[in-house]
Scaffold this motif. Structure first.
Motif, PDB file in Angstrom:
ATOM      1  N   GLU A  54      12.704 -22.376  19.038  1.00 42.87           N
ATOM      2  CA  GLU A  54      12.973 -23.086  17.792  1.00 42.87           C
ATOM      3  C   GLU A  54      14.223 -23.946  17.896  1.00 42.87           C
ATOM      4  O   GLU A  54      14.550 -24.682  16.978  1.00 42.87           O
ATOM      5  CB  GLU A  54      13.112 -22.091  16.641  1.00 42.87           C
ATOM      6  CG  GLU A  54      11.813 -21.366  16.359  1.00 42.87           C
ATOM      7  CD  GLU A  54      11.936 -20.364  15.235  1.00 42.87           C
ATOM      8  OE1 GLU A  54      13.030 -20.245  14.638  1.00 42.87           O
ATOM      9  OE2 GLU A  54      10.929 -19.699  14.945  1.00 42.87           O
ATOM     10  N   LEU A  82      19.156 -26.972  16.876  1.00 43.21           N
ATOM     11  CA  LEU A  82      17.863 -27.574  16.571  1.00 43.21           C
ATOM     12  C   LEU A  82      17.612 -28.877  17.317  1.00 43.21           C
ATOM     13  O   LEU A  82      16.516 -29.130  17.793  1.00 43.21           O
ATOM     14  CB  LEU A  82      17.746 -27.819  15.060  1.00 43.21           C
ATOM     15  CG  LEU A  82      16.406 -28.356  14.581  1.00 43.21           C
ATOM     16  CD1 LEU A  82      15.290 -27.375  14.909  1.00 43.21           C
ATOM     17  CD2 LEU A  82      16.462 -28.634  13.096  1.00 43.21           C
ATOM     18  N   PRO A 111      12.379 -29.486  19.731  1.00 41.39           N
ATOM     19  CA  PRO A 111      11.738 -28.740  18.649  1.00 41.39           C
ATOM     20  C   PRO A 111      11.205 -29.634  17.524  1.00 41.39           C
ATOM     21  O   PRO A 111      10.334 -29.206  16.773  1.00 41.39           O
ATOM     22  CB  PRO A 111      12.847 -27.825  18.137  1.00 41.39           C
ATOM     23  CG  PRO A 111      13.780 -27.680  19.277  1.00 41.39           C
ATOM     24  CD  PRO A 111      13.743 -28.998  19.986  1.00 41.39           C
TER      25      PRO A 111
END
Length: 159
Positions: A54, A82, A111
């Motif tokens: 993630e 992220l 991601p």
């Protein structure tokens, strides 16, 4: 040692185990000695790893002289947030040297689902190529994976 200190050590140990733990490979995962003969093979090899993340993760595939993946797994260099991961040629090639790599392939995930290389991705690729040339451990490719797709720097002529 106080009870509070002992409890903290136990928690840190548990966290270390989670971070260093490995994922079980799917049943159809390549056998030891997997030969990386192009970006599609790299994508197939790395897709199960990238799909689980993630956050952005930067790996290398350390290759032997026959272009087989050493240890039959990617070597994690950096876990980021992220949309970014800190990567420096020093850490990449320290890991490559420790694995006795003849060459490497850099791989990281996006991601966001868009595998289009960023400006930073292009800059680190240039740095890795130069460092690999100097050290005699060539960078064969840099593959960016996102949304079930990939972009290969070598296939695009950017390596």
């Amino acid at each position: 040692m106080t009870a509070g200190h002992e409890g903290r050590r136990h928690v840190l140990g548990a966290l270390r185990l989670v971070r260093e733990g490995s994922f079980a490979a799917p049943d159809d995962y390549p056998q030891p000695g997997f030969f990386c003969d192009g970006p599609q093979a790299v994508f197939s090899f790395m897709a199960p790893y990238a799909a689980r993340e993630e956050v952005e993760v930067f790996w290398i595939l350390a290759l032997n002289a026959q272009h087989q993946v050493i240890r039959n797994r990617p070597l994690s260099i950096s876990r980021g947030i992220l949309d970014s991961a800190m990567v420096h040629p020093r850490e990449v090639f320290r890991t490559a040297i420790q694995a006795n790599a003849a060459s490497i392939i850099a791989v990281h995930n996006h991601p966001s689902g868009d595998p289009t290389p960023s400006t930073e991705d292009k800059m680190i690729t240039i740095s890795l190529k130069a460092a690999g040339t100097l050290l005699g451990i060539p960078l064969r490719d840099h593959v960016v994976i996102g949304g079930g797709r990939y972009v290969s720097f070598s296939a695009a002529g950017d390596l």
